[in-house]
Design a protein around this motif. Structure first.
Motif, mmCIF file in Angstrom:
data_model
loop_
_atom_site.group_PDB
_atom_site.id
_atom_site.type_symbol
_atom_site.label_atom_id
_atom_site.label_comp_id
_atom_site.label_asym_id
_atom_site.label_seq_id
_atom_site.Cartn_x
_atom_site.Cartn_y
_atom_site.Cartn_z
ATOM 1 N N LEU A 428 0.810 -1.215 0.000
ATOM 2 C CA LEU A 428 0.000 0.000 0.000
ATOM 3 C C LEU A 428 0.843 1.265 0.000
ATOM 4 O O LEU A 428 0.460 2.278 -0.598
ATOM 5 C CB LEU A 428 -0.937 -0.023 1.222
ATOM 6 N N ASP A 429 2.005 1.235 0.652
ATOM 7 C CA ASP A 429 2.772 2.470 0.818
ATOM 8 C C ASP A 429 3.201 3.086 -0.506
ATOM 9 O O ASP A 429 3.337 4.305 -0.632
ATOM 10 C CB ASP A 429 3.987 2.247 1.735
ATOM 11 N N LYS A 430 3.401 2.267 -1.532
ATOM 12 C CA LYS A 430 3.873 2.831 -2.796
ATOM 13 C C LYS A 430 2.778 3.609 -3.525
ATOM 14 O O LYS A 430 3.059 4.295 -4.503
ATOM 15 C CB LYS A 430 4.437 1.728 -3.693
ATOM 16 N N TYR A 431 1.534 3.494 -3.049
ATOM 17 C CA TYR A 431 0.424 4.256 -3.631
ATOM 18 C C TYR A 431 0.089 5.513 -2.828
ATOM 19 O O TYR A 431 -0.816 6.259 -3.203
ATOM 20 C CB TYR A 431 -0.825 3.381 -3.715
ATOM 21 N N LEU A 432 0.804 5.716 -1.704
ATOM 22 C CA LEU A 432 0.447 6.821 -0.812
ATOM 23 C C LEU A 432 1.501 7.912 -0.718
ATOM 24 O O LEU A 432 1.168 9.109 -0.627
ATOM 25 C CB LEU A 432 0.177 6.275 0.603
ATOM 26 N N ASP A 471 3.123 -5.005 14.049
ATOM 27 C CA ASP A 471 3.802 -4.254 12.997
ATOM 28 C C ASP A 471 2.823 -3.852 11.897
ATOM 29 O O ASP A 471 3.100 -4.004 10.709
ATOM 30 C CB ASP A 471 4.948 -5.078 12.413
ATOM 31 N N VAL A 472 1.661 -3.339 12.316
ATOM 32 C CA VAL A 472 0.669 -2.854 11.359
ATOM 33 C C VAL A 472 1.176 -1.543 10.760
ATOM 34 O O VAL A 472 1.426 -0.577 11.474
ATOM 35 C CB VAL A 472 -0.691 -2.633 12.039
ATOM 36 N N LYS A 473 1.350 -1.517 9.461
ATOM 37 C CA LYS A 473 1.796 -0.310 8.764
ATOM 38 C C LYS A 473 1.533 -0.482 7.277
ATOM 39 O O LYS A 473 1.245 -1.591 6.798
ATOM 40 C CB LYS A 473 3.281 -0.047 9.015
ATOM 41 N N ALA A 474 1.651 0.619 6.537
ATOM 42 C CA ALA A 474 1.280 0.609 5.123
ATOM 43 C C ALA A 474 2.109 -0.369 4.314
ATOM 44 O O ALA A 474 1.602 -1.003 3.388
ATOM 45 C CB ALA A 474 1.399 2.021 4.546
ATOM 46 N N GLY A 543 -2.163 10.842 2.859
ATOM 47 C CA GLY A 543 -1.072 10.593 1.929
ATOM 48 C C GLY A 543 0.278 10.949 2.516
ATOM 49 O O GLY A 543 1.230 11.236 1.785
ATOM 50 N N LEU A 544 0.390 10.935 3.845
ATOM 51 C CA LEU A 544 1.630 11.289 4.545
ATOM 52 C C LEU A 544 2.008 10.175 5.512
ATOM 53 O O LEU A 544 1.144 9.461 6.022
ATOM 54 C CB LEU A 544 1.449 12.601 5.331
ATOM 55 N N SER A 662 8.931 3.123 -1.855
ATOM 56 C CA SER A 662 9.068 4.279 -0.981
ATOM 57 C C SER A 662 9.818 3.892 0.280
ATOM 58 O O SER A 662 9.797 2.747 0.703
ATOM 59 C CB SER A 662 7.677 4.812 -0.616
ATOM 60 N N PRO A 663 10.511 4.853 0.933
ATOM 61 C CA PRO A 663 11.274 4.521 2.128
ATOM 62 C C PRO A 663 10.381 4.244 3.315
ATOM 63 O O PRO A 663 9.295 4.772 3.422
ATOM 64 C CB PRO A 663 12.125 5.779 2.350
#
Length: 680
Positions: A428-432, A471-474, A543-544, A662-663
């Motif tokens: 998901l993080d690469k879309y945000l 470890d719930v995260k995008a 988106g942050l 994304s980092p």
């Protein structure tokens, strides 16, 4: 002439006795299935009749199903008054799991309107699919013998019998067993997946409008039934229906067998005798291609022995070492060579992502052409063998549509590998964050957060133990080909019994998602998962990232930024500008406020995941006025944690855990092996 007639009658009777099946419009009897063809039994999927006469519905392949139906529809209702007839069936089943104690998924005695069921394997048992569950138009009656507990269908355990009408949420169910007497204390348990034959009786009494299901490990029918469910089947059954069996496998597989079957309408089914039914096939034998000729000369034999010894030494040296504990954890153990071939030797061009735990490669299994993701834990990673086992033991037994499914694993010397379903759209993080190539619409984002919430509710309340993800995260939310959200990466998961208190552990997690009480207490709880989910809600809407060391001081912590805007009455100012205003304002406001509610500094002020799901489904409304409790504690906890770190603790990973570019800002010191003496 009279003698000729008598001879013809005797020949007819003899032929009748020799044929293993006698069928009339209202009766079926198979004392084994040897020699039958499509005129006696309709098979589809992987179902087959083995040479011994055993009907095998599924084999030990993953995600397959098999059906076996009597080829002719039977009359189930009185055409004059529409009343369903009574019926009785008896059959012998056996379930042999691929791995001991790990069943998957089960079989069902079935009465359906068609032999061609539009169904899915896994938890659907080959009976229904995700869109047909619960539809009255199904006109389906089934008795399930389920060996996998599915939260989706409110299963009571992974060893139960259930009566299903138009759905896989059983109308009545009970742990498998039988009553030796008439009292509750006389019940004796049976294990469906023991591999031993079990005799079943399914009886419907039309006059009393009741279905009774009885099982036993012997040929004698117990006097008391295991299940008794009052129901009039007249609205469910149509005039003509097909009767038979269905079975399926999931990530874990079992061979499902029917040894014999008897069925009759308006009367008791012909009894079956377990001793007269065909036996299950024995375990597979391992063959060796090495044949030594006894006639060779001594010199050649000695040379051959030397060469053979050298070969066996090399083979042993490179073999996968299997320890005793590995035989109990499942699910499927792949060979190292199989995974190496699938990923083309772990080539860089197959690399999907890279993170603190190692690298993830795209692969194609050579035998099935199934696309998979192979997580290879690096040699220098601090996620050791215990964490590796934790991930296998936890996710290997978890089953939910919004969890990334673990297909198997491999351990070879220092190489630790996990094999997952391939998620076509990555993390998901690469879309945000930063400058994503594809912008998810609000509808897509809202669907993803509801999917993750459903997964967390299952982990916290729906499994046999409480599972804390930690470890719930995008970057740990994966998107499949239809952009459904699935929670993955269980390397830090903790399990404990319902009603117990979680034990103290080493602090693990990711900054920005870590609840402030965790560094102080060392205890991860469902509430700390809720805190991380709150951060996820805010980053999806804004988106942050939840913590951005490059931002201005007032915007360093996302929850603080959103809270300040909320107090100013300008909370919509934080919505991701890349949505260009195309969003449902009511839903966005609810997600932002729920994100703040979940991110409260006080654990007791946070909602449970069950409450979160009710908010997201619109069953209840988020409070209009929010009060931030524990604000000072939150800041103190955050400062207490930060003083352990220097500026180098914020590092950029070249790629996220699975598929993103994304980092991810992570404290690498957090990912340490479990403390010695700590319970996994």
């Amino acid at each position: 002439m009279a003698n000729l007639k008598m001879l013809l009658v005797l020949l007819s009777l003899l032929l009748f006795l020799l044929i293993p099946v006698s069928s009339q419009p209202n009766q079926i009897f198979y004392a084994g299935f040897k020699g039958l063809d499509s005129s006696n039994m309709t098979l589809d999927g992987v179902a087959e009749i083995e040479p011994s006469g055993v009907l095998k519905l599924t084999n030990d392949s993953s995600k397959v199903m098999g059906h076996a139906f009597y080829p002719t529809a039977l009359q189930f209702k009185n055409s004059s008054d529409g009343k369903a007839f009574s019926f009785s069936s008896s059959f012998a089943l056996a379930i042999v799991p691929e791995f001991p104690k790990l069943g998957g998924h089960g079989l069902a005695f079935t009465i359906a309107t068609s032999k061609d069921l539009k169904a899915l394997p896994s938890q659907y048992l080959g009976l229904l699919n995700s869109s047909s569950i619960g539809n009255f138009s199904n006109h389906l009656f089934a008795v399930e013998f389920d060996t996998a507990q599915d939260f989706e269908f409110v299963d009571i355990n992974d060893n139960h019998v259930g009566i299903d009408i138009n759905s896989l949420v059983s109308n009545a169910s009970a742990p498998a067993g039988f009553y030796a007497g008439d009292h509750d204390s006389d019940k004796q348990n049976l294990t469906l997946k023991s591999g031993q034959p079990i005799l079943v009786w399914v009886d419907y009494d039309s006059a009393q409008s009741v279905v009774n299901v009885t099982i036993s490990a012997s040929s004698t029918k117990p006097r008391r039934s295991l299940l008794s469910f009052p129901v009039d089947l007249s609205p469910i059954l149509r005039d003509s229906m097909y009767v038979g069996f269905s079975a399926s496998t999931g990530l874990l597989a079992s061979s499902h067998y029917i040894l014999g079957w008897s069925f009759k309408i308006n009367g008791p089914a012909t009894p079956l005798d377990l001793s007269s039914l065909p036996q299950l096939p024995g375990p597979k034998r391992k063959h060796t291609s090495l044949i030594i000729g006894v006639s060779v000369s001594g010199a050649v034999l000695a040379l051959f022995a030397v060469l053979l010894g050298f070969y066996m030494y090399r083979r042993y040296k490179n073999a996968d070492v299997i320890e005793a504990w590995e035989l109990e954890i499942g699910p499927h153990r792949y060979s190292y060579q199989e995974l190496k071939k699938a990923t083309k030797g772990f080539k860089d061009k197959e690399l999907l992502g890279q993170g603190g735990f190692g690298s993830v490669y795209k692969g194609t299994l050579p035998n099935s052409n199934t696309q998979v993701a192979v997580k290879r834990i690096s040699h220098d990673s601090k996620q050791g063998l215990r964490e590796f086992v934790s991930e296998i033991a936890s996710i290997g037994r978890l089953r939910h549509r919004n969890l990334v499914q673990l297909l198997g694993w491999c351990r070879r010397r220092g190489d630790l590998l996990l094999v997952y379903d391939f998620m076509a759209n990555g993390s998901l993080d690469k879309y945000l964050f930063d400058e994503p190539e594809i912008i998810l619409s609000w509808e897509q984002r809202f669907k993803v957060v509801k999917d993750v919430a459903s997964a967390l509710l299952y982990l916290h309340e729906g499994y046999e133990q409480v599972v804390i993800h930690r470890d719930v995260k995008a970057s740990n939310v994966l998107l499949d080909g239809e952009l459904n959200g699935r929670l993955g990466d269980f390397g830090l998961a903790r399990l404990y019994e319902h009603g117990a208190n979680p034990s103290t552990t080493r602090v693990v997690g990711t900054l920005g998602y870590l609840a402030p009480e965790v560094p102080r207490t060392g205890k991860a709880t469902p509430s700390s998962d809720v805190f991380a989910f709150g951060a996820l809600l805010l980053e999806v809407a804004c988106g942050l990232r939840p913590l951005d060391p490059k931002a201005m001081p007032e915007d360093l912590v996302l929850v603080d930024c959103v809270w300040n805007k909320y107090k100013q009455g300008r909370i919509l100012d934080v919505v991701d500008p890349r949505l260009n205003g195309a969003f449902n304002e009511r839903e966005v406001l609810m997600v932002l406020k729920l994100g703040l509610l979940c991110s409260n500094g006080s654990p007791t002020a946070r909602p449970s995941m069950r409450q979160v799901v009710r908010f997201l489904e619109g069953e209840v409304g988020v409070p209009d006025e929010l009060r931030r409790q524990g604000e000072t504690d939150s800041q103190e906890g955050f400062d207490e944690f930060l003083h352990l770190l220097d500026s180098s603790s914020f590092h950029q990973m070249s790629r996220s855990t699975y598929g993103g570019t994304s980092p991810s800002f992570t404290d690498t010191s957090l990912f340490t092996p479990t403390a010695k003496g700590e319970t996994m």
